[in-house]
Design an enzyme around this catalytic site. Structure first.
Site, PDB file in Angstrom:
ATOM      1  N   ASP A  80      -2.443   5.224  -3.587  1.00  0.00           N
ATOM      2  CA  ASP A  80      -2.909   6.230  -2.625  1.00  0.00           C
ATOM      3  C   ASP A  80      -1.793   7.198  -2.281  1.00  0.00           C
ATOM      4  OD1 ASP A  80      -5.481   5.481  -2.481  1.00  0.00           O
ATOM      5  OD2 ASP A  80      -5.346   4.434  -0.569  1.00  0.00           O
TER       6      ASP A  80
ATOM      7  N   TRP B 211       0.840  -1.194   0.000  1.00  0.00           N
ATOM      8  CA  TRP B 211       0.000   0.000   0.000  1.00  0.00           C
ATOM      9  C   TRP B 211       0.882   1.254   0.000  1.00  0.00           C
ATOM     10  CZ3 TRP B 211      -0.615   3.996   3.630  1.00  0.00           C
ATOM     11  CH2 TRP B 211      -1.618   4.907   3.279  1.00  0.00           C
TER      12      TRP B 211
ATOM     13  N   CYS C  36      -9.871   0.600  -8.422  1.00  0.00           N
ATOM     14  CA  CYS C  36      -9.008   1.002  -7.310  1.00  0.00           C
ATOM     15  C   CYS C  36      -9.057  -0.143  -6.317  1.00  0.00           C
ATOM     16  CB  CYS C  36      -9.579   2.284  -6.709  1.00  0.00           C
ATOM     17  SG  CYS C  36      -8.760   2.818  -5.210  1.00  0.00           S
TER      18      CYS C  36
ATOM     19  N   ARG D 202     -10.291  -3.412   7.213  1.00  0.00           N
ATOM     20  CA  ARG D 202     -10.191  -1.969   7.416  1.00  0.00           C
ATOM     21  C   ARG D 202     -11.259  -1.442   8.395  1.00  0.00           C
ATOM     22  NH1 ARG D 202     -11.347   2.589   2.804  1.00  0.00           N
ATOM     23  NH2 ARG D 202     -10.401   4.319   3.918  1.00  0.00           N
TER      24      ARG D 202
ATOM     25  N   LYS E   1     -15.872   5.040  -9.547  1.00  0.00           N
ATOM     26  CA  LYS E   1     -14.605   4.544  -8.984  1.00  0.00           C
ATOM     27  C   LYS E   1     -14.973   3.326  -8.147  1.00  0.00           C
ATOM     28  CE  LYS E   1     -10.858   5.830  -5.785  1.00  0.00           C
ATOM     29  NZ  LYS E   1     -10.211   6.908  -5.046  1.00  0.00           N
ATOM     30  N   TRP E   2     -14.465   2.165  -8.552  1.00  0.00           N
ATOM     31  CA  TRP E   2     -14.820   0.867  -7.924  1.00  0.00           C
ATOM     32  C   TRP E   2     -13.638   0.447  -7.060  1.00  0.00           C
ATOM     33  CZ3 TRP E   2     -18.715  -2.907  -9.994  1.00  0.00           C
ATOM     34  CH2 TRP E   2     -18.606  -4.168  -9.429  1.00  0.00           C
ATOM     35  N   ASP E   3     -13.842   0.462  -5.751  1.00  0.00           N
ATOM     36  CA  ASP E   3     -12.740   0.191  -4.828  1.00  0.00           C
ATOM     37  C   ASP E   3     -12.849  -1.216  -4.235  1.00  0.00           C
ATOM     38  OD1 ASP E   3     -10.485   0.772  -3.317  1.00  0.00           O
ATOM     39  OD2 ASP E   3     -11.260   2.688  -2.589  1.00  0.00           O
TER      40      ASP E   3
ATOM     41  N   ASP F 288     -15.437   8.344  -1.134  1.00  0.00           N
ATOM     42  CA  ASP F 288     -16.030   7.718   0.048  1.00  0.00           C
ATOM     43  C   ASP F 288     -16.721   8.760   0.943  1.00  0.00           C
ATOM     44  OD1 ASP F 288     -16.587   5.863   1.937  1.00  0.00           O
ATOM     45  OD2 ASP F 288     -14.510   5.256   2.314  1.00  0.00           O
TER      46      ASP F 288
HETATM   47  C1  GLA Z   1      -9.017   3.559  -0.668  1.00  0.00           C
HETATM   48  C2  GLA Z   1      -8.696   4.247  -1.977  1.00  0.00           C
HETATM   49  C3  GLA Z   1      -8.691   5.748  -1.798  1.00  0.00           C
HETATM   50  C4  GLA Z   1     -10.019   6.206  -1.266  1.00  0.00           C
HETATM   51  C5  GLA Z   1     -10.328   5.468   0.019  1.00  0.00           C
HETATM   52  C6  GLA Z   1     -11.742   5.780   0.481  1.00  0.00           C
HETATM   53  O1  GLA Z   1      -7.984   3.695   0.227  1.00  0.00           O
HETATM   54  O2  GLA Z   1      -7.471   3.807  -2.468  1.00  0.00           O
HETATM   55  O3  GLA Z   1      -8.416   6.388  -3.017  1.00  0.00           O
HETATM   56  O4  GLA Z   1     -11.006   5.995  -2.226  1.00  0.00           O
HETATM   57  O5  GLA Z   1     -10.234   4.063  -0.147  1.00  0.00           O
HETATM   58  O6  GLA Z   1     -12.048   5.141   1.651  1.00  0.00           O
END
Ligand code: GLA
Length: 721
Positions: free
Chosen positions: A531, A177, A509, A423, A459-461, A344
């Site tokens: 990030d 990360w 993402c 998380r 944006k799909w995380d 988020d």
């Molecule tokens: C992850 C993503 C970030 C952001 C956060 C939101 O860490 O990599 O870009 O979107 O989640 O919680």
């Protein structure tokens, strides 16, 4: 060794008398196989293109060969591509060649080689897709079993590739990360080097499923390089074994660890493709080949220019509110921005998403935070003439959520064991092997798009690994299918989304760059690279990602002056100059700009619009690697017609009395003249251009003066005649 050579030569001689030859060629590479009905299918050669196999035979290059798809059973000493257990307990395979078929297509030909077990009812088809205009070959396998019960697949690689004797340097991407895609290089010694990822969800967060192998050195512009990447989003294994004769055997595919697969009658098991290329002109040409191929044949909307976006994350974090969001939208529009993405913190009806502890799964607007709903924000974007995008993390839930309260059985979990949470201390992964979960995840996007058809971008995380291995959906005897079924489920959902919303832009993402993967390339337009938005760190990470991924797919954002991840204070020009070498965006509060900074940012955005087609659709030439420890780094993009180019130069570290290397450019037309002009200057002053011939720029080069910490320069080159 000598005896072995004689035996192999004799074997070859006897086999080639009866065997049929199959020469599969891309514009500059060839693959040679031979097969005899009911005998073995052999792979002899992968390398420089030949018009006729005689060059391969007469030069001895085809002599050291092995089965095209090595199986465990007869030859038990080397790593196999395939291993099974039949219902009677037999662990051996003996696949015999039946026939080959060539299906011609507009852009590629697909070769199918049919193999079947000499005794058991198992058929294996080896596929090679050969592209007509790019030096790319996709290699995968399919299995069908027609016996009683099931055959247990224990090893099911996509590809096997024997490489000629040499000293091999392996380059691969490693990371974690906020430090993804770091390039690592090593000379392979005898034995096996294995790259493996067992995250279960994000297969690029540690090691990427890709490799570059240089034979007798690994250089940017010279030498033999073999490269491959697995088009799969889940766990993988790439095994490179150097044998006594200094040949390298590469076997790549889905990781078989805890993934034995029970294949029943009527079902076909298809492995993902290993996408591979060869060049005798180094890594640079390999990367350009993968970039062009990805843009043309894999990445969603790969040949369509990307918008400049502002993402709300580092500007607002969870503190989403109408006033601040609307201010961001208007400020960004004033800068010339094109799309705003609400990250988020916008959702959760019963449990508002105020931190990372709750609400994943409850994809309805948080009434406390946005009382006028999303439509008000979409309208505000419309007024500001920009588009609207939104963040979701649909594969996940929190124990504090309505979704989890209603469907505790939808999470990946083990009966009778406490849950390991991710998380925020409460996150869990949904079980994508379950069709109901697939419907739910498709529904997340479908509902948003139905209610707000003007959403242009998602944006799909995915911020958690697959912990608590166990499926409440899969039967007891198929629990070992979960790692695979998770990603099959994901692919089904993404296919449904793409079928219904073909124009939607999507960013992948996963805790930053954890899902930069060819496995999901067809469904996404781009990736969130990391990030970590520190511009210096980004130079290294983007350099790594550029080994396989084109600039158009690399989200590259300007963030706050005091960087949130590293605390470094980096000038705005440097931050823009780095972000402008990818898909430019911003990740900050534009209201924090001073008037001068605001003016500079507006100018930089307008400059990017001019060079965007060159950066996003051009060919990349990497000039000076940040890893070369020369204190500077440089790269350039050239349009395919060589009419325009953009050169980026960055000072990584300031030293007194530095010796600035003269930059020799690449990819230009030698006989043409180019006007070269510095752009995006700190004082916003237009610079007069100078005219130099392409040949001179490429042979003698130009001097670029960088005189202090964080100095950087961008030059625009245009052909004059
Ligand atoms: C992850 C993503 C970030 C952001 C956060 C939101 O860490 O990599 O870009 O979107 O989640 O919680």
């Amino acid at each position: 060794m000598k005896n072995l050579f004689i035996i192999l030569t004799l074997l070859l001689f006897t086999s080639s008398v009866y065997a049929e030859e199959f020469l599969l060629s891309t514009p500059r590479t060839s693959l040679l196989l031979t097969g005899e009905k009911d005998g073995q299918l052999y792979l002899h050669y992968f390398g420089r293109r030949v018009l006729d196999p005689s060059d391969i035979w007469n030069s001895g290059n085809g002599m050291l060969y092995r089965e095209a798809y090595p199986q465990f059973g007869l030859d038990c000493t080397l790593e196999p591509a395939m291993a099974v257990m039949y219902p009677d307990g037999n662990l051996s395979l003996d696949l015999r060649f039946q026939k080959a078929e060539n299906i011609k297509g507009n852009h590629s030909d697909e070769w199918k080689f049919y193999l079947k077990d000499a005794v058991y009812p198992l058929e294996v088809t080896l596929h090679y897709r050969i592209y007509h205009d790019e030096d790319i070959i996709e290699n995968w396998a399919g299995y069908q079993y027609s016996g009683k019960g099931f055959v247990e697949l224990r090893q099911f690689a996509s590809a096997y590739m024997p490489l000629p004797p040499g000293q091999y340097t392996m380059q691969h991407l490693h990371g974690s990360w906020a430090s993804e895609h770091q390039m690592e290089e090593e000379i392979l010694t005898h034995g096996s080097k294995i790259l493996v990822n067992r995250d279960g969800v994000r297969n690029a967060l540690t090691d990427h499923p890709s490799v570059m192998l240089g034979r007798n050195g690994l250089e940017e512009n010279t030498g033999d390089v073999y490269a491959g990447i697995l088009a799969w989003s889940g766990n993988y294994k790439i095994n490179c074994t150097l044998d006594n004769s200094h040949r390298l055997h590469l076997i790549a595919g889905i990781d078989n660890f805890q993934s034995e697969y029970k294949l029943s009658k009527g079902e076909t098991f298809v492995t993902p493709a290993w996408v591979m290329s060869y060049s005798n002109k180094g890594k640079g040409e390999i990367s350009r080949t993968f970039h062009r191929w990805a843009r043309k044949y894999a990445l969603a909307h790969g040949e369509q220019k990307r918008d400049i976006l502002l993402n709300s994350w580092e500007g607002l974090y969870f503190n989403v509110n109408m006033k601040d969001v609307c201010r961001m939208i208007n400020d960004f529009s004033g800068l010339g921005g094109e799309i705003f993405v609400l990250d988020d913190g916008w959702f959760g009806k019963k449990y508002s998403r105020d931190s990372d502890r709750s609400s994943l799964g409850d994809w309805e607007v948080s009434p406390g935070k946005l009382p006028d709903g999303l439509q008000a924000l979409i309208d505000s974007c419309k007024c500001a003439s920009i588009r609207f995008g939104i963040w979701i993390e649909p594969e996940m839930t929190n124990t504090i959520s309505e979704l989890y309260e209603q469907h505790p059985d939808w999470v990946i979990s083990q009966p009778n064991r406490p849950l390991k949470k991710g998380r925020g201390g409460n996150q869990l992964v949904l079980d994508l092997s379950n069709p109901k979960v697939q419907d739910f995840i498709f529904g997340v996007v479908d509902k948003l798009m139905t209610q707000y058809p003007e959403i242009a971008y998602i944006k799909w995380d995915a911020n958690m690994s697959l912990a608590n291995y166990g499926s409440n959906y899969l039967p007891a005897n198929k629990q070992s299918h979960l790692y695979i079924e998770y990603h099959r489920g994901l692919r089904k959902v993404l296919q449904r989304i793409r079928a219904k919303y073909p124009d939607l832009l999507m960013q992948a993402c996963a805790s930053g760059g954890g899902r930069i993967s060819y496995g999901i390339l067809p469904y996404f337009d781009e990736f969130w690279t990391s990030d970590d938005t520190d511009a210096i760190e980004r130079i290294y990470m983007q350099w790594g990602a550029s080994q396989f991924y084109p600039a158009i797919a690399m989200g590259s954002h300007v963030s706050a002056a005091r960087n949130h991840q590293t605390n470094k204070l980096i000038p705005l020009k440097f931050r823009f100059d780095v972000a402008m070498s990818g898909r430019l965006g911003m990740e900050m509060q534009p209201k924090d700009f001073t008037p001068d900074e605001y003016k500079f940012a507006a100018q930089a955005i307008s400059t990017y619009k001019q060079i965007r087609p060159v950066v996003q659709l051009g060919d990349l030439y990497r000039l000076i690697s940040p890893y070369a420890q020369k204190n500077i780094s440089s790269l350039m993009y050239v349009t395919p017609d060589k009419e325009e180019a953009v050169l980026f130069v960055y000072q990584l570290k300031h030293r007194f009395n530095p010796s600035f290397p003269i930059l020799t450019l690449q990819g230009l037309s030698p006989d043409a003249s180019y006007e070269i002009c510095e752009i995006n200057t700190a004082d916003l002053k237009e610079q007069a251009g100078k005219t130099i011939t392409g040949g001179f720029l490429m042979d003698q080069g130009i001097e670029v003066w960088l005189d202090k910490e964080y100095d950087s320069k961008i030059y625009h080159l245009k052909k004059t005649k």
